[in-house]
Design a protein around this motif. Structure first.
Motif, short mmCIF file in Angstrom:
data_model
loop_
_atom_site.label_atom_id
_atom_site.label_comp_id
_atom_site.label_asym_id
_atom_site.label_seq_id
_atom_site.Cartn_x
_atom_site.Cartn_y
_atom_site.Cartn_z
N LYS A 1 26.71 139.22 72.05
CA LYS A 1 25.86 138.32 72.84
C LYS A 1 24.37 138.65 72.63
CE LYS A 1 25.11 136.69 77.54
NZ LYS A 1 25.50 136.76 78.93
N THR A 2 24.05 139.92 72.57
CA THR A 2 22.66 140.35 72.36
C THR A 2 22.18 139.94 70.97
OG1 THR A 2 22.99 142.22 73.86
CG2 THR A 2 21.12 142.34 72.36
N ALA B 1 21.55 136.19 70.85
CA ALA B 1 20.28 135.82 71.48
C ALA B 1 19.10 136.15 70.56
CB ALA B 1 20.13 136.53 72.82
N LYS C 1 19.05 133.62 67.66
CA LYS C 1 18.57 132.31 68.11
C LYS C 1 17.05 132.33 68.21
CE LYS C 1 18.66 129.13 71.98
NZ LYS C 1 18.93 129.00 73.40
N ASN C 2 16.51 133.35 68.83
CA ASN C 2 15.06 133.45 68.98
C ASN C 2 14.35 133.55 67.64
OD1 ASN C 2 15.38 133.33 71.72
ND2 ASN C 2 14.55 135.36 72.14
N THR D 1 11.60 137.90 72.37
CA THR D 1 12.38 138.59 71.35
C THR D 1 12.08 140.09 71.33
OG1 THR D 1 12.39 136.56 70.05
CG2 THR D 1 13.04 138.59 68.91
N LEU E 1 13.71 141.59 74.29
CA LEU E 1 15.15 141.70 74.06
C LEU E 1 15.45 142.93 73.22
CD1 LEU E 1 18.00 140.34 74.25
CD2 LEU E 1 17.44 139.23 72.09
#
Length: 112
Positions: A21-22, A25, A28-29, A85, A88
């Motif tokens: 999941k990380t 993300a 995607k960014n 990002t 994250l």
């Protein structure tokens, strides 16, 4: 393509769901950040540095971040995605990768 390139190794190595999941993300960014900076380069870049014909989207009435939001807002959007990002990366297991930080910096500041 970027999402797949990032996710495939994690899935193949049977990474846990949180890591997948990380990574998703992050990917995607990075994809959005790349597209915004590409659109900005098309609108404002130096053809000699970028190495391709510019203003193609504008000439063909193609929608992109710059044509939809303008240069100023597109830059703000890129900065926001960049900040999200890097946060994250810093706040997760991804912080162990200096390469991901360098990639994110490069995408935001690239001129070609």
């Amino acid at each position: 393509l970027l999402r797949f390139s990032c996710l495939a190794p994690a899935i193949a190595s049977k990474a846990d769901a949180l890591l997948i999941k990380t990574i998703e993300a992050f990917a995607k960014n990075i994809g959005i950040l790349f597209q915004i900076t590409d659109d900005l380069l098309d609108a404002e870049g130096d053809e000699k540095i970028v190495g391709k014909t510019l203003q193609k989207d504008k000439k063909s009435n193609k929608s992109n971040f710059v044509t939809l939001y303008g240069v100023k807002k597109a830059r703000l959007m890129a900065q926001k995605i960049y900040s999200e990002t890097t946060a994250l990366i810093d706040d997760t297991i991804l912080k162990k990768s200096e390469l991901l930080k360098q990639l994110t910096d490069f995408i935001l500041t690239r001129n070609h």
